[in-house]
Every structure is written in structure tokens, then in C-alpha cells.
Design a protein around this motif. Structure first.
Motif, PDB file in Angstrom:
ATOM      1  N   ALA A  74       0.848  -1.193   0.000  1.00 39.85           N
ATOM      2  CA  ALA A  74       0.000   0.000   0.000  1.00 39.85           C
ATOM      3  C   ALA A  74       0.889   1.249   0.000  1.00 39.85           C
ATOM      4  N   THR A  75       0.380   2.319  -0.594  1.00 46.31           N
ATOM      5  CA  THR A  75       1.216   3.490  -0.899  1.00 46.31           C
ATOM      6  C   THR A  75       1.852   4.139   0.338  1.00 46.31           C
ATOM      7  N   GLU A  76       1.141   4.162   1.464  1.00 46.98           N
ATOM      8  CA  GLU A  76       1.704   4.859   2.632  1.00 46.98           C
ATOM      9  C   GLU A  76       2.977   4.202   3.152  1.00 46.98           C
ATOM     10  N   PHE A  77       3.223   2.933   2.735  1.00 47.69           N
ATOM     11  CA  PHE A  77       4.446   2.238   3.184  1.00 47.69           C
ATOM     12  C   PHE A  77       5.586   2.378   2.186  1.00 47.69           C
ATOM     13  N   HIS A  78       5.314   2.947   0.998  1.00 49.70           N
ATOM     14  CA  HIS A  78       6.357   2.969  -0.044  1.00 49.70           C
ATOM     15  C   HIS A  78       7.624   3.684   0.429  1.00 49.70           C
ATOM     16  N   TYR A  79       7.432   4.905   0.942  1.00 47.73           N
ATOM     17  CA  TYR A  79       8.618   5.693   1.292  1.00 47.73           C
ATOM     18  C   TYR A  79       9.435   5.041   2.410  1.00 47.73           C
ATOM     19  N   PRO A  80       8.808   4.709   3.570  1.00 45.31           N
ATOM     20  CA  PRO A  80       9.646   4.107   4.625  1.00 45.31           C
ATOM     21  C   PRO A  80      10.263   2.777   4.198  1.00 45.31           C
ATOM     22  N   LEU A  81       9.522   1.972   3.451  1.00 46.70           N
ATOM     23  CA  LEU A  81      10.082   0.675   3.040  1.00 46.70           C
ATOM     24  C   LEU A  81      11.184   0.861   1.998  1.00 46.70           C
ATOM     25  N   ILE A  92      16.017  -1.234  -6.059  1.00 44.60           N
ATOM     26  CA  ILE A  92      14.602  -1.412  -5.707  1.00 44.60           C
ATOM     27  C   ILE A  92      13.712  -0.985  -6.859  1.00 44.60           C
ATOM     28  N   GLU A  93      12.483  -1.466  -6.799  1.00 46.83           N
ATOM     29  CA  GLU A  93      11.397  -0.878  -7.569  1.00 46.83           C
ATOM     30  C   GLU A  93      10.200  -0.825  -6.633  1.00 46.83           C
ATOM     31  N   VAL A  94       9.517   0.303  -6.654  1.00 48.30           N
ATOM     32  CA  VAL A  94       8.428   0.534  -5.721  1.00 48.30           C
ATOM     33  C   VAL A  94       7.184   0.886  -6.529  1.00 48.30           C
ATOM     34  N   GLU A  95       6.037   0.346  -6.104  1.00 47.26           N
ATOM     35  CA  GLU A  95       4.805   0.614  -6.863  1.00 47.26           C
ATOM     36  C   GLU A  95       4.540   2.112  -6.987  1.00 47.26           C
ATOM     37  N   CYS A  99       5.796   7.822  -3.586  1.00 44.94           N
ATOM     38  CA  CYS A  99       5.811   8.508  -2.303  1.00 44.94           C
ATOM     39  C   CYS A  99       4.782   9.635  -2.351  1.00 44.94           C
ATOM     40  N   TRP A 100       4.756  10.484  -1.327  1.00 43.89           N
ATOM     41  CA  TRP A 100       3.710  11.510  -1.223  1.00 43.89           C
ATOM     42  C   TRP A 100       4.128  12.887  -1.731  1.00 43.89           C
ATOM     43  N   ASP A 101       5.428  13.187  -1.737  1.00 42.25           N
ATOM     44  CA  ASP A 101       5.838  14.542  -2.157  1.00 42.25           C
ATOM     45  C   ASP A 101       7.282  14.519  -2.677  1.00 42.25           C
ATOM     46  N   LEU A 102       7.756  15.687  -3.085  1.00 45.98           N
ATOM     47  CA  LEU A 102       9.080  15.753  -3.701  1.00 45.98           C
ATOM     48  C   LEU A 102      10.217  15.601  -2.699  1.00 45.98           C
ATOM     49  N   ALA A 103       9.975  16.013  -1.453  1.00 50.27           N
ATOM     50  CA  ALA A 103      11.033  15.839  -0.442  1.00 50.27           C
ATOM     51  C   ALA A 103      11.335  14.347  -0.303  1.00 50.27           C
ATOM     52  N   GLU A 104      10.288  13.525  -0.307  1.00 48.20           N
ATOM     53  CA  GLU A 104      10.493  12.079  -0.191  1.00 48.20           C
ATOM     54  C   GLU A 104      11.137  11.518  -1.472  1.00 48.20           C
ATOM     55  N   ALA A 105      10.681  11.994  -2.631  1.00 47.66           N
ATOM     56  CA  ALA A 105      11.271  11.510  -3.891  1.00 47.66           C
ATOM     57  C   ALA A 105      12.764  11.847  -3.933  1.00 47.66           C
ATOM     58  N   ASP A 106      13.105  13.062  -3.516  1.00 40.63           N
ATOM     59  CA  ASP A 106      14.522  13.466  -3.490  1.00 40.63           C
ATOM     60  C   ASP A 106      15.323  12.573  -2.550  1.00 40.63           C
ATOM     61  N   ALA A 107      14.712  12.254  -1.393  1.00 43.70           N
ATOM     62  CA  ALA A 107      15.429  11.444  -0.388  1.00 43.70           C
ATOM     63  C   ALA A 107      15.670  10.028  -0.920  1.00 43.70           C
ATOM     64  N   ILE A 108      14.689   9.468  -1.624  1.00 42.80           N
ATOM     65  CA  ILE A 108      14.872   8.121  -2.196  1.00 42.80           C
ATOM     66  C   ILE A 108      16.002   8.163  -3.229  1.00 42.80           C
ATOM     67  N   PRO A 203      -7.941   9.011  -0.454  1.00 43.21           N
ATOM     68  CA  PRO A 203      -8.232   7.598  -0.211  1.00 43.21           C
ATOM     69  C   PRO A 203      -6.988   6.745  -0.487  1.00 43.21           C
ATOM     70  N   SER A 204      -7.016   5.505  -0.036  1.00 42.38           N
ATOM     71  CA  SER A 204      -5.968   4.505  -0.323  1.00 42.38           C
ATOM     72  C   SER A 204      -4.569   4.928   0.119  1.00 42.38           C
ATOM     73  N   GLY A 205      -4.502   5.796   1.143  1.00 41.47           N
ATOM     74  CA  GLY A 205      -3.192   6.128   1.714  1.00 41.47           C
ATOM     75  C   GLY A 205      -2.256   6.846   0.769  1.00 41.47           C
ATOM     76  N   MET A 206      -2.811   7.738  -0.093  1.00 42.95           N
ATOM     77  CA  MET A 206      -1.950   8.393  -1.088  1.00 42.95           C
ATOM     78  C   MET A 206      -1.635   9.845  -0.737  1.00 42.95           C
ATOM     79  N   GLY A 207      -1.678  10.173   0.552  1.00 42.61           N
ATOM     80  CA  GLY A 207      -1.229  11.487   0.981  1.00 42.61           C
ATOM     81  C   GLY A 207      -2.327  12.527   0.972  1.00 42.61           C
ATOM     82  N   THR A 208      -2.003  13.717   0.441  1.00 46.46           N
ATOM     83  CA  THR A 208      -2.913  14.862   0.477  1.00 46.46           C
ATOM     84  C   THR A 208      -3.262  15.254  -0.952  1.00 46.46           C
TER      85      THR A 208
END
Ligand SMILES: NC(=O)c1ccc[n+]([C@@H]2O[C@H](COP(=O)([O-])OP(=O)(O)OC[C@H]3O[C@@H](n4cnc5c(N)ncnc54)[C@H](O)[C@@H]3O)[C@@H](O)[C@H]2O)c1
Length: 387
Positions: A74-81, A92-95, A99-108, A203-208
Motif C-alpha cells: 500500500a502506498t503509505e508504506f512505499h517511502y519508509p520501506l 529497488i522498484e516501488v509501486e 511517495c507523497w511529495d518531492l522531499a520524499e522523492a529526493d530522499a529516495i 483515499p488509499s493512503g496516497m497522501g494529500t
């Protein structure tokens, strides 16, 4: 030629699809599965014939040493996992969405670079056989010079459609356009421009998210423009999930659900024009793909692209800088909807634009809402009616 070892972290429907792709590709071995839910783990393990089954992802990686870990949770686990798996120095490949925003995308991206590995987003359509046929037809010059593209999702509530389907739809557009330079979008909720109060939990844990309907114009190099239509339909319709490329001499059209693409040998379509017949393109399957295998060919193409990318020491098309760029377009759409102005990319702000916008209006993060889309939509419709 190296055979890559793959492991699946998450044994739901998407784990099944990804696992089947890795199992059937001649250059990958599916070596392990992991899930917190033992019944799901065993069911998929039996189906795919994988004996190495784990409830602990760290143990799985330490004991089976995969080259690639797929993260279809599920999407809310993508970034931490993603961050936890990258720490092991594994590709890795992640569904989608990653992630939810660009700060997380940059961190990955930064973590993958630090560890000397690759990250990709699991969006199979952009590298699948029907899309490869579009790319081939374009490279053969069959539509002349590209000038305009349209793309739509299935008709979700638009803000949710952007998070859920946006990575796919924008990837399709970008396969022929290259980098997007700016985004100008308008969004409405309940038929009037979006306000900070209309920023809601997805819905479905996809952020804001925000906006019931979104119309966005994307500007690319060489005067190529695209329109992204995310318009809520009375019911979802996979046929609406279409991308169309307009060239100076013809058009191309792609539909993921039908796994098909078409070429129109003329730039301007007239329904009763004798010469204006769409012609179906022959899908370009990965080498050695067995149509009798029952495996969705896009999943095999996705693995094929990762194998080639790792062989060549480059990112998967749906990974690295491309993946961050697609997230930049998604967040650029939200930023443009909120601030009602054109957003040049890459944007300097990497926080979530809708949360920033709410904060500037003295509002906290939005309240929780039901997770399933249907219940979520009922609650949102009630909120819109009460406005
Ligand atoms: N690429 C596509 O075409 C496509 C289509 C539909 C959905 N999706 C995406 O797929 C994702 C959802 O996939 P799904 O429907 O298979 O999800 P799901 O929730 O049904 O399955 C995920 C599994 O992961 C397991 N899991 C979660 N955290 C774990 C952990 N820490 N360790 C081990 N196991 C863990 C869960 O127990 C669950 O069994 C979403 O992000 C969605 O956007 C992609």
C-alpha cells in the motif's frame, strides 16, 4: 550474462503480478517473498513455487542477497520501506506512486545514489509492448513532428486520479516528449475553484490531494504541449484512460486496458473520411516472451527494461531522474491548482504544495477520511453538498 536475483516485499495483487514477471523472465530468478501476513505469503509462495518465505524484510535480504527488491505494498508504506531496503544497498522498484511529495522523492534518489544502486517506480505500461509499438512508429517518422499530446485517467476524483494514475499517465506522455518545463492547471471542486478547505486526505493512503476535476497544460521543449485531463466521471471507465499524440503528419493512440495502440496516417481526423482509418499497431514483445505463459506482457517488459538498465549501468526508464521528474509534474499540477499560476519545473519548493497552501491560510493538515475509494467519495460528496 548475469542472472539477477529478485525478491518481492508484499504478496498482494501487485506482488503476484510483479512476481510472475520476475519468475518468467529468462534473466531473473525469483528467490524470495516477504509478507507480514503468513496466509498471503504461503498462497503466493505456492503459486509461484518460491520456498524462501519471510516475515522480516531485513532477514530476507540478509539471507537471500537479492539484486532487486520489488515493493508492491500500500502506498503509505512505499517511502519508509524504500528507504529501509535501500539501506541494504539493493536495487529497488516501488509501486506507483512512489511517495507523497518531492522531499520524499529526493530522499529516495539521494539514498540510492549514496548506496550506489538504482531505484525505479513500478509503472509497467510505459515500457510495455503496446507503448513500445508507439515509440517505434514515432521513431519511424510515421506522425512527422510531434506537436501535442492528451492524456486522461479512468475518471477518478481528480486529485486522487493524479496520485493514483498520474505516474502512469504522465509517463505515457513523457515517453515521446522529453522534459516538461512548466505546468499551468485549473482545479474545481463542487463546480467552483478549489479553496484551502478543499484540500483533503486521499483515499488509499496516497497522501494529500485536492480538486474534483483538473485540467492541466504542460509545456515541453520544441513547442510541444500536452493536456492532462483528470475529470471525475459518474463511474470509472478504463477506456477513458487513453493517451493520444498529435503530429504534423499523423496521430498515435494508446490504451493500457486494451493493451493496444493505433496509428492514424493523417493529422486531422474526420469520422467519415475514407482515408481516415486508424490502424492497429503490432505490439513489440520482449525477446522470448511466451504468450501462452499467461503472464501479462507488460510485467515482463518491465523486468526486461530493468535487466537492460542494470546491464548498461543506467536507470530504468521509470526510475531515477525520470521518476523524480514525473513526481515534479504531479506536484506542479497541485501547486498550480492551489496558487492559480504557472509553475516552472523543477520547482524550488520540495514540500507538499497543498499542505504549504493550507498552512499559509492558518489551517492544519486535513482530517483523516475513509480509506476505501467508494466510502471516501461518499464522505467527500457529503462535504461538498454541505458547502
Ligand atoms: N502498477 C499498477 O498497474 C498498479 C495497479 C493497482 C495498484 N497499484 C499500486 O499497488 C499498491 C497496492 O498493491 P496491492 O493492492 O497489492 O496491496 P495490498 O495491500 O493488497 O498488498 C500489500 C501486501 O504487503 C504486505 N506488507 C505491507 N507492509 C509490509 C512489510 N513491512 N513487510 C512485509 N509485508 C508487508 C501486506 O501485508 C500486504 O499483504 C498501491 O501503491 C497501488 O497504487 C499499481
Amino acid at each position: 550474462m548475469k542472472t539477477y536475483r529478485a525478491a518481492i516485499l508484499g504478496c498482494g495483487g501487485r506482488g503476484r503480478a510483479a512476481g510472475a514477471g520476475y519468475r518468467s523472465h529468462p534473466r531473473t530468478d525469483l528467490v524470495a517473498l516477504c509478507d507480514l501476513d503468513q496466509a498471503r505469503l504461503d498462497t503466493l509462495g505456492e503459486e509461484l513455487g518460491v520456498a524462501a518465505r519471510y516475515n522480516d524484510l531485513d532477514l530476507m535480504i540478509e539471507e537471500t542477497r537479492p539484486d532487486i527488491v520489488a515493493i508492491p505494498t500500500a502506498t503509505e508504506f512505499h517511502y519508509p520501506l524504500a528507504m529501509r531496503v535501500l539501506e541494504h544497498g539493493v536495487n529497488i522498484e516501488v509501486e506507483k506512486p512512489p511517495c507523497w511529495d518531492l522531499a520524499e522523492a529526493d530522499a529516495i534518489r539521494a539514498k540510492a545514489q549514496e548506496k550506489g544502486v538504482r531505484f525505479a517506480v513500478h509503472s509497467q505500461g510505459p515500457v510495455g509492448p503496446a507503448m513500445q509499438a508507439v515509440i517505434q512508429a514515432y521513431n519511424e517518422g510515421r506522425i512527422g513532428r510531434l506537436r501535442y499530446v492528451t492524456g486522461s485517467d479512468k475518471g477518478y476524483y481528480a486529485g486522487y486520479g493524479l496520485m493514483n494514475m498520474g505516474f502512469h499517465v504522465i509517463s505515457y506522455l513523457c515517453r515521446l516528449t522529453g522534459r516538461c518545463r512548466s505546468v499551468a492547471a485549473s482545479g474545481v471542486t463542487g463546480g467552483r475553484p478549489v479553496t484551502p478547505q478543499d484540500v483533503v486526505t486521499s483515499p488509499s493512503g496516497m497522501g494529500t490531494i485536492a480538486a474534483e476535476n483538473i485540467t492541466a497544460t504542460l509545456q515541453f521543449d520544441h513547442s510541444v504541449a500536452a493536456t492532462l485531463l483528470l475529470h471525475r466521471l459518474p463511474a470509472n471507465d478504463s477506456i477513458a484512460h487513453v493517451t493520444e499524440w498529435y503530429g504534423t503528419e499523423g496521430r498515435l493512440l494508446y490504451n493500457y486496458k486494451l493493451a493496444a495502440s493505433w496509428w492514424l496516417p493523417h493529422p486531422h481526423f474526420l469520422p467519415d473520411g475514407e482515408r481516415d482509418q486508424w490502424q492497429r499497431l503490432e505490439p513489440v514483445y520482449p525477446d522470448g516472451y511466451d504468450p501462452e505463459s499467461g503472464v501479462w506482457p507488460d510485467e515482463v517488459s518491465y523486468v526486461e527494461e530493468y535487466v537492460r538498465a542494470l546491464d548498461e549501468g543506467r536507470d530504468h526508464w521509470c526510475g531515477g531522474d525520470n521518476a523524480v521528474h514525473i513526481m515534479e509534474i504531479m506536484m506542479g499540477v497541485f501547486e498550480s491548482v492551489a496558487y492559480r499560476r504557472q509553475v516552472d519545473l523543477p520547482q524550488p519548493h520540495r514540500d507538499h504544495p497543498l499542505l504549504r497552501w493550507r498552512g499559509e491560510h492558518g489551517l492544519d493538515d486535513p482530517a483523516p477520511m475513509p480509506r476505501p475509494y467508494r466510502e471516501w467519495a461518499a464522505a467527500e460528496d457529503a462535504r461538498i453538498r454541505s458547502m
